[in-house]
Design a protein around this motif. Sequence first.
Motif, PDB file in Angstrom:
ATOM      1  N   VAL A  19      -3.062  -4.910  -9.578  1.00 48.77           N
ATOM      2  CA  VAL A  19      -3.431  -3.712  -8.838  1.00 48.77           C
ATOM      3  C   VAL A  19      -4.927  -3.817  -8.566  1.00 48.77           C
ATOM      4  O   VAL A  19      -5.733  -3.892  -9.494  1.00 48.77           O
ATOM      5  N   LEU A  20      -5.267  -3.867  -7.279  1.00 45.45           N
ATOM      6  CA  LEU A  20      -6.655  -4.035  -6.858  1.00 45.45           C
ATOM      7  C   LEU A  20      -7.144  -2.775  -6.163  1.00 45.45           C
ATOM      8  O   LEU A  20      -6.368  -2.054  -5.538  1.00 45.45           O
ATOM      9  N   SER A  21      -8.419  -2.552  -6.224  1.00 43.22           N
ATOM     10  CA  SER A  21      -9.032  -1.463  -5.479  1.00 43.22           C
ATOM     11  C   SER A  21      -9.040  -1.829  -3.996  1.00 43.22           C
ATOM     12  O   SER A  21      -9.449  -2.928  -3.619  1.00 43.22           O
ATOM     13  N   ARG A  22      -8.588  -0.911  -3.151  1.00 39.50           N
ATOM     14  CA  ARG A  22      -8.635  -1.165  -1.708  1.00 39.50           C
ATOM     15  C   ARG A  22     -10.079  -1.387  -1.269  1.00 39.50           C
ATOM     16  O   ARG A  22     -10.361  -2.273  -0.461  1.00 39.50           O
ATOM     17  N   ASP A  23     -11.012  -0.605  -1.815  1.00 34.63           N
ATOM     18  CA  ASP A  23     -12.431  -0.756  -1.487  1.00 34.63           C
ATOM     19  C   ASP A  23     -12.923  -2.162  -1.806  1.00 34.63           C
ATOM     20  O   ASP A  23     -13.669  -2.761  -1.036  1.00 34.63           O
ATOM     21  N   LEU A  24     -12.519  -2.691  -2.957  1.00 39.48           N
ATOM     22  CA  LEU A  24     -12.924  -4.033  -3.376  1.00 39.48           C
ATOM     23  C   LEU A  24     -12.464  -5.072  -2.361  1.00 39.48           C
ATOM     24  O   LEU A  24     -13.233  -5.969  -1.984  1.00 39.48           O
ATOM     25  N   LEU A  25     -11.227  -4.952  -1.886  1.00 34.20           N
ATOM     26  CA  LEU A  25     -10.709  -5.882  -0.887  1.00 34.20           C
ATOM     27  C   LEU A  25     -11.454  -5.755   0.437  1.00 34.20           C
ATOM     28  O   LEU A  25     -11.822  -6.762   1.045  1.00 34.20           O
ATOM     29  N   VAL A  26     -11.684  -4.526   0.881  1.00 31.36           N
ATOM     30  CA  VAL A  26     -12.369  -4.318   2.158  1.00 31.36           C
ATOM     31  C   VAL A  26     -13.792  -4.875   2.092  1.00 31.36           C
ATOM     32  O   VAL A  26     -14.230  -5.573   3.013  1.00 31.36           O
ATOM     33  N   PRO A  48      -8.072   6.979   6.041  1.00 33.51           N
ATOM     34  CA  PRO A  48      -9.476   6.565   6.177  1.00 33.51           C
ATOM     35  C   PRO A  48     -10.268   6.745   4.883  1.00 33.51           C
ATOM     36  O   PRO A  48      -9.927   7.582   4.038  1.00 33.51           O
ATOM     37  N   PHE A  49     -11.352   5.941   4.758  1.00 31.99           N
ATOM     38  CA  PHE A  49     -12.259   6.116   3.634  1.00 31.99           C
ATOM     39  C   PHE A  49     -12.703   7.571   3.556  1.00 31.99           C
ATOM     40  O   PHE A  49     -12.957   8.213   4.569  1.00 31.99           O
ATOM     41  N   GLY A  50     -12.779   8.092   2.373  1.00 33.33           N
ATOM     42  CA  GLY A  50     -13.232   9.454   2.176  1.00 33.33           C
ATOM     43  C   GLY A  50     -12.128  10.493   2.193  1.00 33.33           C
ATOM     44  O   GLY A  50     -12.347  11.632   1.794  1.00 33.33           O
ATOM     45  N   THR A  51     -10.934  10.108   2.662  1.00 35.51           N
ATOM     46  CA  THR A  51      -9.823  11.072   2.696  1.00 35.51           C
ATOM     47  C   THR A  51      -8.743  10.747   1.667  1.00 35.51           C
ATOM     48  O   THR A  51      -7.714  11.424   1.629  1.00 35.51           O
ATOM     49  N   GLU A  52      -8.978   9.742   0.839  1.00 33.80           N
ATOM     50  CA  GLU A  52      -7.950   9.311  -0.117  1.00 33.80           C
ATOM     51  C   GLU A  52      -7.523  10.445  -1.042  1.00 33.80           C
ATOM     52  O   GLU A  52      -6.349  10.577  -1.372  1.00 33.80           O
ATOM     53  N   GLY A  53      -8.466  11.268  -1.454  1.00 38.68           N
ATOM     54  CA  GLY A  53      -8.155  12.346  -2.388  1.00 38.68           C
ATOM     55  C   GLY A  53      -7.253  13.419  -1.820  1.00 38.68           C
ATOM     56  O   GLY A  53      -6.597  14.149  -2.565  1.00 38.68           O
ATOM     57  N   LEU A  54      -7.179  13.498  -0.510  1.00 42.21           N
ATOM     58  CA  LEU A  54      -6.340  14.522   0.118  1.00 42.21           C
ATOM     59  C   LEU A  54      -4.856  14.232  -0.041  1.00 42.21           C
ATOM     60  O   LEU A  54      -4.037  15.148  -0.015  1.00 42.21           O
ATOM     61  N   TRP A  92      -2.914  14.576  -7.936  1.00 43.84           N
ATOM     62  CA  TRP A  92      -3.901  14.497  -9.008  1.00 43.84           C
ATOM     63  C   TRP A  92      -3.274  14.693 -10.386  1.00 43.84           C
ATOM     64  O   TRP A  92      -3.718  14.059 -11.363  1.00 43.84           O
ATOM     65  N   ASP A  93      -2.264  15.522 -10.503  1.00 44.29           N
ATOM     66  CA  ASP A  93      -1.599  15.699 -11.798  1.00 44.29           C
ATOM     67  C   ASP A  93      -0.983  14.381 -12.261  1.00 44.29           C
ATOM     68  O   ASP A  93      -1.110  13.996 -13.415  1.00 44.29           O
ATOM     69  N   GLU A  94      -0.318  13.700 -11.325  1.00 41.35           N
ATOM     70  CA  GLU A  94       0.295  12.407 -11.664  1.00 41.35           C
ATOM     71  C   GLU A  94      -0.780  11.372 -11.998  1.00 41.35           C
ATOM     72  O   GLU A  94      -0.631  10.596 -12.937  1.00 41.35           O
ATOM     73  N   ALA A  95      -1.873  11.358 -11.242  1.00 41.79           N
ATOM     74  CA  ALA A  95      -2.954  10.401 -11.487  1.00 41.79           C
ATOM     75  C   ALA A  95      -3.563  10.606 -12.877  1.00 41.79           C
ATOM     76  O   ALA A  95      -3.784   9.642 -13.621  1.00 41.79           O
ATOM     77  N   TYR A  97       0.854  -1.185   0.000  1.00 38.20           N
ATOM     78  CA  TYR A  97       0.000   0.000   0.000  1.00 38.20           C
ATOM     79  C   TYR A  97       0.886   1.231   0.000  1.00 38.20           C
ATOM     80  O   TYR A  97       1.865   1.302   0.747  1.00 38.20           O
ATOM     81  N   ASP A  98       0.543   2.202  -0.837  1.00 42.20           N
ATOM     82  CA  ASP A  98       1.317   3.432  -0.977  1.00 42.20           C
ATOM     83  C   ASP A  98       0.380   4.612  -0.749  1.00 42.20           C
ATOM     84  O   ASP A  98      -0.641   4.736  -1.427  1.00 42.20           O
ATOM     85  N   HIS A  99       0.716   5.477   0.191  1.00 41.83           N
ATOM     86  CA  HIS A  99      -0.109   6.649   0.482  1.00 41.83           C
ATOM     87  C   HIS A  99      -0.303   7.536  -0.742  1.00 41.83           C
ATOM     88  O   HIS A  99      -1.300   8.241  -0.849  1.00 41.83           O
ATOM     89  N   ALA A 100       0.659   7.520  -1.672  1.00 46.53           N
ATOM     90  CA  ALA A 100       0.557   8.340  -2.878  1.00 46.53           C
ATOM     91  C   ALA A 100      -0.500   7.800  -3.842  1.00 46.53           C
ATOM     92  O   ALA A 100      -0.978   8.521  -4.707  1.00 46.53           O
ATOM     93  N   GLN A 101      -0.847   6.524  -3.713  1.00 41.52           N
ATOM     94  CA  GLN A 101      -1.894   5.886  -4.518  1.00 41.52           C
ATOM     95  C   GLN A 101      -2.898   5.247  -3.557  1.00 41.52           C
ATOM     96  O   GLN A 101      -3.004   4.024  -3.460  1.00 41.52           O
ATOM     97  N   PRO A 102      -3.634   6.048  -2.807  1.00 39.58           N
ATOM     98  CA  PRO A 102      -4.423   5.528  -1.690  1.00 39.58           C
ATOM     99  C   PRO A 102      -5.647   4.693  -2.054  1.00 39.58           C
ATOM    100  O   PRO A 102      -6.212   4.048  -1.185  1.00 39.58           O
ATOM    101  N   LEU A 103      -6.020   4.673  -3.310  1.00 36.46           N
ATOM    102  CA  LEU A 103      -7.192   3.897  -3.708  1.00 36.46           C
ATOM    103  C   LEU A 103      -6.838   2.463  -4.099  1.00 36.46           C
ATOM    104  O   LEU A 103      -7.726   1.636  -4.279  1.00 36.46           O
ATOM    105  N   GLU A 104      -5.540   2.172  -4.212  1.00 44.81           N
ATOM    106  CA  GLU A 104      -5.155   0.864  -4.727  1.00 44.81           C
ATOM    107  C   GLU A 104      -4.251   0.088  -3.777  1.00 44.81           C
ATOM    108  O   GLU A 104      -3.575   0.653  -2.925  1.00 44.81           O
ATOM    109  N   VAL A 105      -4.290  -1.219  -3.973  1.00 44.16           N
ATOM    110  CA  VAL A 105      -3.398  -2.152  -3.291  1.00 44.16           C
ATOM    111  C   VAL A 105      -2.709  -2.958  -4.387  1.00 44.16           C
ATOM    112  O   VAL A 105      -3.371  -3.496  -5.277  1.00 44.16           O
TER     113      VAL A 105
END
Length: 155
Positions: A67-74, A132-138, A142-145, A44-52
């Motif tokens: 590369v899996l969605s963290r949400d999908l795993l949870v 936490p969920f909901g704070t991933e975008g912080l 976004w430019d890199e994404a 898990y990388d904080h720079a890519q918080p939506l993925e595992v």
Amino acid sequence: MARSHNEPARDVRSSEQGFADLSLRMWRHVSLYEALPIQARFSYDHAQPLEVRVEFFNDVGGAVTWVLSRDLLVIGLHRPSGDGDIRIWPPCRHHGGDSLWMFLEGRTGVALLEGRVEPLRAWLEETLRSVPFGTEGLSMDWDEAFAHVLAQGDR
């Protein structure tokens, strides 16, 4: 179906991003009666918080990365999740199971994998405490994404 082969093989180590990876022994079911061990490393990388990222290592040193969605795993810890290439099922509460099941379908084949749910659950809970969920975008760049998404379209 084959018996569960879950063993407490768990190795946690710190990644370059400062978050611990989870190394987990899983079992790839190759037939109704045969399962082969495979080592998986969840990152898990904080720079890519939506993925595992999950690397599956074979016994001759090769690796395949998904590369899996963290949400999908949870969600897969509690109920079936996913559609298409990636599907995840939680342990069966009615049969006292302790295995999480993953079905992965790639360009070159499919894999049905079984692994102990508790080490993965504990590791995912750590990622949720960290981001936490909901704070991933912080914490996303976004430019890199966007550059990454646009580069995928050029292939």
